[in-house]
Write a protein that holds these residues in place. Sequence first.
Motif, short mmCIF file in Angstrom:
data_model
loop_
_atom_site.label_atom_id
_atom_site.label_comp_id
_atom_site.label_asym_id
_atom_site.label_seq_id
_atom_site.Cartn_x
_atom_site.Cartn_y
_atom_site.Cartn_z
N SER A 27 3.61 123.18 -17.15
CA SER A 27 3.10 123.25 -15.91
C SER A 27 2.92 124.72 -15.34
N THR A 29 0.40 119.16 -16.15
CA THR A 29 0.45 118.58 -15.04
C THR A 29 -0.69 118.95 -14.10
N PHE A 58 2.58 113.28 -12.82
CA PHE A 58 2.58 114.69 -13.48
C PHE A 58 1.04 115.19 -13.20
N THR A 59 -0.02 114.30 -13.29
CA THR A 59 -1.32 114.34 -13.15
C THR A 59 -2.08 113.89 -12.00
N ASN A 102 3.29 127.13 -11.92
CA ASN A 102 4.36 126.92 -10.78
C ASN A 102 4.22 128.12 -10.04
N ASN A 119 6.45 122.76 -6.94
CA ASN A 119 5.98 123.59 -7.63
C ASN A 119 7.06 124.79 -8.26
#
Length: 566
Positions: free
Chosen positions: A363, A459, A425-426, A365, A435
């Motif tokens: 991911s 993600t 996630f998506t 972030n 985040n």
Amino acid sequence: MDLRACNYESLLFFCFSLLIVHCHGLARYTFVVEETPYTRLCSTKNILTVNGQFPGPTLSVQKGETIIVDVYNKADYNITIHWHGVNQPRNPWSDGPEFITQCPIRPGGKFTQKVIFTTEEGTLWWHAHSDWSRATVHGAIVIRPKEGSSYPFPKPDEEVPIILGEWWKAPIMEVYHQMLQTGADPNISDAYLINGQPGDCYACSKQDTFKLKVVKGKTYMLRLINVVMQELMFFSVANHSLTVVGSDASYTKPLTTDVITISPGQTIDVLLKADQEPNHYYMASHVYASGAGVLYDNTTTTAIVEYDGDYTPSSPPLMPSLPYYNDTAASYGFTSSLRSLASKEYPVDVPMEITNKFVYVISINSLPCPANETCQGPSGGKLAASVNNVSFVSPSIDILQAYYYQINGVFGNKLPSFPPYIFNFTGDNLPTYLNTPKVGTEVKVLKFNSTVELVFQGTNLLAGTEHPMHLHGYSFYVVGSGFGNYNPKKDPLNYNLVDPPLQNTIAVPKNGWTAIRFRADNPGVWFMHCHIERHLSWGMDTVFIVRNGKSRSSQMLPPPLDMPPC
Ligand SMILES: *[C@@H]1O[C@H](CO)[C@@H](O)[C@H](O)[C@H]1NC(C)=O
Ligand SMILES: *[C@@H]1O[C@H](CO)[C@@H](O)[C@H](O)[C@H]1NC(C)=O
Ligand SMILES: *[C@@H]1O[C@H](CO)[C@@H](O)[C@H](O)[C@H]1NC(C)=O
Ligand SMILES: *[C@@H]1O[C@H](CO)[C@@H](O)[C@H](O)[C@H]1NC(C)=O
Ligand SMILES: *[C@@H]1O[C@H](CO)[C@@H](O)[C@H](O)[C@H]1NC(C)=O
Ligand SMILES: *[C@@H]1O[C@H](CO)[C@@H](O)[C@H](O)[C@H]1NC(C)=O
Ligand SMILES: *[C@@H]1O[C@H](CO)[C@@H](O)[C@H](O)[C@H]1NC(C)=O
Ligand SMILES: *[C@@H]1O[C@H](CO)[C@@H](O)[C@H](O)[C@H]1NC(C)=O
Ligand SMILES: *[C@@H]1O[C@H](CO)[C@@H](O)[C@H](O)[C@H]1NC(C)=O
Ligand SMILES: [Cu+2]
């Protein structure tokens, strides 16, 4: 000059401006990392090079060969060199990622690296693995079939590395440090390159165009390598179809296509048949970038395929059509259609019984801005990235040394095997509290010869985008992939266990997932990271430590005496 001929005794040769000495049957090369002036787009700047060449020298070896490279650092920066895709059995000592398997070679220092080729055959590359110096410190590795054997396709008349690169007028280390300091995206680059040349779509670049001279009727093998820092690339040649025959030094079923997608770190071998009217044709490449709001140079870099003969070339040369910048269907369509050759001579060996199942959420972030700094990242914070919510922090002593000499406090073995928190996630409009990751240096320890199935789950946090994940020390089979969230009940039913491609870098699709399998039979400390450079720097990294086996031949080799000091 035939390099084999100088194998018998110690002799000095200059081949392709590489200093090569053959002694005790091992070829020995000298790499001098130094500053070299480079003029492109009407701008002269010093860049870091190896032996004054950009791109750096091509290493040409035979399958199964071991070579020695003496790396001298004559630059003002810390340097390490990595042999991308070379599995280096039992020899993590020479793998190269800084603070993972070694401390950097300091200015004025030297390190002798042993590069052990085994099953790889085709194209790989070498590059610096310290800060962002790989932008200009890189070159091709060509691995020829063993003596007496040939390719699983008719031998091409000629072979040529085609290196897709990316270049900033500003010193790359300043771009890197500015990104870390501001917490925002890095400045966009000034040009994409083909074999070090931007091509004539850029201003002030008419002379700076790579040319491939061809003869009608002949077949050329293009050894494509994406050494770009920040983006995947589309590639095409006007009026010619391309036949893919290999990727990441493993043969594939022939795949004929007009457009190729290649991710940073990946290599693709393609056959180009010069079967068109004698003319000038552009070979062209531009970015595939799907992340919303991510900026990039949208110029097309070009080279020219120039037919031999007496004719008036069209002016400008014919241009291929490339997919649109955000054409995810074109990108994924290509990437997911690669298949292993899976023949009698080139069988696959996909692990069927799985010891270790992991799901790693990868991911983008953000982290809050430290009180004494001002940041320009999302919501006034700093961009970050993570694997299962751990944003990787580079230690100050390398992990290999800490593991080998049992130095405590350098890394932990608490990387979660599964996502610590399940969400969509998506999904769209994800809450911002998702985040923020943890920060740390966490690894995963594996038993020797255990088997691994690893699902990467992308993600849509901050910006859903592709992540070309690269594993050191291993090639892996890509057994499945798809968009959305991985479904552990349904998706394994569709795995390809018959002829999955064997790769060392795989682009996980935007807002999707990819499953890989490998057998942990190479003891050592092996980095795994996204090959998009900013994602790597933000922490989309982790490490596998593979323990020694019982027999001597399944244990790490002893460290060389000249490991660079920390
Ligand atoms: C990055 O771009 C900004 C804005 O154009 C410029 O002020 C800055 O000097 C650039 N940084 C580097 C390292 O080139
Ligand atoms: C190249 O392809 C274009 C478009 O497909 C076509 O119009 C053109 O005639 C072709 N040129 C040659 C020289 O084959
Ligand atoms: C490419 O960038 C230029 C200037 O930055 C912009 O005007 C143009 O619209 C962009 N093209 C595409 C296809 O994004
Ligand atoms: C790609 O970008 C174009 C132009 O910005 C936009 O109209 C289109 O919706 C985008 N496509 C996707 C799949 O995001
Ligand atoms: C902010 O403070 C931290 C911790 O004291 C320190 O490590 C860091 O260098 C400081 N940053 C700046 C920009 O002064
Ligand atoms: C996850 O998000 C996607 C995109 O917004 C949506 O289509 C899907 O229904 C969501 N899934 C679940 C289980 O909520
Ligand atoms: C990640 O870790 C942070 C810090 O412990 C925690 O606040 C956050 O909820 C975690 N996020 C996810 C998605 O696991
Ligand atoms: C690893 O396991 C496989 C499958 O059980 C076995 O065939 C192989 O001999 C093992 N390799 C080593 C080096 O122990
Ligand atoms: C070079 O690496 C050493 C650790 O091996 C570190 O102490 C030093 O700060 C680094 N220098 C630079 C310029 O990054
Ligand atoms: Cu990434």
